[in-house]
Write a protein that holds these residues in place. Structure first.
Motif, PDB file in Angstrom:
ATOM      1  N   GLN A   1       0.935  -1.255  -0.116  1.00 43.20           N
ATOM      2  CA  GLN A   1       0.197   0.229   0.000  1.00 43.20           C
ATOM      3  C   GLN A   1       0.855   1.298  -0.055  1.00 43.20           C
ATOM      4  N   LEU A   2       0.044   2.427  -0.366  1.00 41.28           N
ATOM      5  CA  LEU A   2       0.866   3.674  -0.205  1.00 41.28           C
ATOM      6  C   LEU A   2       0.118   4.396   0.927  1.00 41.28           C
ATOM      7  N   LEU A   3       0.715   4.521   2.233  1.00 40.98           N
ATOM      8  CA  LEU A   3       0.142   5.212   3.045  1.00 40.98           C
ATOM      9  C   LEU A   3       0.192   6.680   3.006  1.00 40.98           C
ATOM     10  N   PRO A   4      -0.734   7.611   3.400  1.00 47.59           N
ATOM     11  CA  PRO A   4      -0.668   9.029   3.464  1.00 47.59           C
ATOM     12  C   PRO A   4       0.420   9.265   4.710  1.00 47.59           C
ATOM     13  N   LEU A   5       1.221  10.183   4.525  1.00 50.84           N
ATOM     14  CA  LEU A   5       2.406  10.568   5.440  1.00 50.84           C
ATOM     15  C   LEU A   5       2.205  11.763   5.974  1.00 50.84           C
ATOM     16  N   ARG A   6       2.085  11.912   6.960  1.00 51.32           N
ATOM     17  CA  ARG A   6       2.069  13.211   7.695  1.00 51.32           C
ATOM     18  C   ARG A   6       3.423  13.535   8.787  1.00 51.32           C
ATOM     19  N   TRP A   7       3.479  15.017   8.929  1.00 52.06           N
ATOM     20  CA  TRP A   7       4.531  15.177   9.736  1.00 52.06           C
ATOM     21  C   TRP A   7       4.078  15.883  11.103  1.00 52.06           C
ATOM     22  N   GLU A   8       4.615  15.419  12.153  1.00 49.43           N
ATOM     23  CA  GLU A   8       4.109  16.158  13.382  1.00 49.43           C
ATOM     24  C   GLU A   8       5.437  16.551  14.163  1.00 49.43           C
ATOM     25  N   THR A   9       5.455  17.541  14.833  1.00 55.32           N
ATOM     26  CA  THR A   9       6.738  17.828  15.907  1.00 55.32           C
ATOM     27  C   THR A   9       6.952  16.905  17.008  1.00 55.32           C
ATOM     28  N   GLY A  10       8.069  16.300  17.236  1.00 52.52           N
ATOM     29  CA  GLY A  10       8.438  15.421  18.139  1.00 52.52           C
ATOM     30  C   GLY A  10       9.808  15.858  18.762  1.00 52.52           C
ATOM     31  N   ARG A  11      10.051  14.981  19.956  1.00 50.53           N
ATOM     32  CA  ARG A  11      11.403  15.254  20.665  1.00 50.53           C
ATOM     33  C   ARG A  11      12.638  14.602  19.758  1.00 50.53           C
ATOM     34  N   TYR A  12      12.061  13.383  19.270  1.00 50.94           N
ATOM     35  CA  TYR A  12      12.923  12.610  18.268  1.00 50.94           C
ATOM     36  C   TYR A  12      12.120  12.015  17.196  1.00 50.94           C
ATOM     37  N   ALA A  13      13.000  11.531  16.199  1.00 52.46           N
ATOM     38  CA  ALA A  13      12.314  10.896  15.075  1.00 52.46           C
ATOM     39  C   ALA A  13      11.954   9.690  15.290  1.00 52.46           C
ATOM     40  N   HIS A  14      10.745   9.458  14.970  1.00 54.04           N
ATOM     41  CA  HIS A  14      10.108   8.177  14.989  1.00 54.04           C
ATOM     42  C   HIS A  14       8.772   7.957  14.122  1.00 54.04           C
ATOM     43  N   MET A  15       8.476   6.891  13.476  1.00 57.39           N
ATOM     44  CA  MET A  15       7.488   6.483  12.761  1.00 57.39           C
ATOM     45  C   MET A  15       6.200   6.021  13.355  1.00 57.39           C
ATOM     46  N   GLN A  16       4.953   6.294  13.321  1.00 60.02           N
ATOM     47  CA  GLN A  16       3.856   5.797  13.844  1.00 60.02           C
ATOM     48  C   GLN A  16       2.622   5.220  12.604  1.00 60.02           C
ATOM     49  N   ILE A  17       2.313   4.182  12.920  1.00 63.55           N
ATOM     50  CA  ILE A  17       1.169   3.854  11.760  1.00 63.55           C
ATOM     51  C   ILE A  17      -0.291   3.896  12.505  1.00 63.55           C
ATOM     52  N   ASP A  18      -1.330   4.433  12.076  1.00 67.94           N
ATOM     53  CA  ASP A  18      -2.556   4.731  12.717  1.00 67.94           C
ATOM     54  C   ASP A  18      -3.506   4.698  11.724  1.00 67.94           C
ATOM     55  N   ALA A  19      -4.845   4.982  12.336  1.00 70.54           N
ATOM     56  CA  ALA A  19      -6.069   4.639  11.300  1.00 70.54           C
ATOM     57  C   ALA A  19      -6.006   5.919  10.203  1.00 70.54           C
ATOM     58  N   ASP A  20      -5.104   6.997  10.434  1.00 72.65           N
ATOM     59  CA  ASP A  20      -5.091   7.750   9.235  1.00 72.65           C
ATOM     60  C   ASP A  20      -3.845   7.657   8.242  1.00 72.65           C
TER      61      ASP A  20
END
Length: 262
Positions: A105-124
């Motif tokens: 699949q090609l999942l929509p990717l969004r960016w949010e400010t965080g203390r360190y770089a890491h990826m999460q997968i959620d319903a969006d």
């Protein structure tokens, strides 16, 4: 034993000689990686997601290599157009919404400010938590860590299903970026898998895992080996066909994601 005698008994492996030449094709110029390989027996021209490679055996002259390039210009143009038509998602740009390939699949990717770089997968879709000082190197490292974790999770989910029918478990698992193979099994029982597998459909990934596990029983591709694969994964032919159609695209996507631009 002296170092000289040791070198006589066990000579060092021959090294490859590499340089780059420019070649004009139609209205553009490309770089060709020219490699003199002591193991090569003939001149060979190849194209993959990394570019064009001209392999020369020890006795082939540079003039012979140039002639070989010129003779295969039409073939080379066709291969390069094939790669350009692979319909890859746009490269990721820091801070810009994009598309993240994962498990077919090609999942929509969004960016949010965080203390360190890491990826999460959620319903969006996918969310990349990003620090203020994140760089291109940070992005490549985060993507690789994310894909490695997902790959190991998939293997961990499937492996227990097949272990009871094996003489032993794989000694260890290594994840690599492979140019042509999808997996391999070393004589010591260690398994290597291409990280691009996690970009494709899960059933194809599972087939490659089963394929390599069956090499613990048959260290070859004999009819007996394929009978072991058939017993455990009857739909293996469909997954082999999938790799023939989509394999280059999957590997090209991974290279695009993990290789710095330029």
């Amino acid at each position: 034993m002296s170092g000289f005698l040791r070198r006589l008994i066990s000579p060092a492996a021959p090294t490859l000689q590499r340089d780059t030449v420019r070649l004009r094709l139609d209205d553009t110029e490309i770089d060709v990686l020219r490699v003199r390989d002591p193991r090569a027996r003939r001149i060979k021209l190849s194209v993959d997601e990394r570019g064009v490679r001209l392999t020369l055996p020890p006795r082939a002259s540079l003039v012979m290599g140039e002639r070989f390039l010129q003779l295969h210009r039409d073939w080379l143009s066709l291969q390069l157009r094939s790669y350009q038509a692979q319909n890859l998602p746009p490269p990721l740009v820091i801070g810009t919404p994009g598309l993240l390939p994962l498990r077919g699949q090609l999942l929509p990717l969004r960016w949010e400010t965080g203390r360190y770089a890491h990826m999460q997968i959620d319903a969006d879709g996918a969310c990349l938590h990003w620090p203020a000082r994140g760089t291109e190197a940070t992005l490549r490292r985060t993507l690789r860590e994310f894909y490695e974790a997902r790959t190991r999770a998939d293997v961990g989910r499937w492996l227990p299903r097949y272990l009871p029918g094996l003489p032993r478990a794989p000694a260890r698992l290594r994840l690599k970026v492979m140019s042509s193979q999808w997996g391999s099994l070393a004589p010591d029982g260690s398994m290597a898998l291409d990280l691009a597998l996690v970009l494709g459909r899960p059933s194809a990934f599972e087939y490659v895992l089963v394929h390599e596990l069956c090499h613990l029983i048959q260290a070859n591709h004999s009819p007996a080996f394929w009978a072991e694969v058939e017993q455990r994964f009857p739909d293996w032919r469909a997954e082999r066909d999938y790799f023939q159609l989509e394999g280059r695209r999957l590997k090209a996507m991974l290279r695009q994601l993990l290789t710095p631009a330029g």
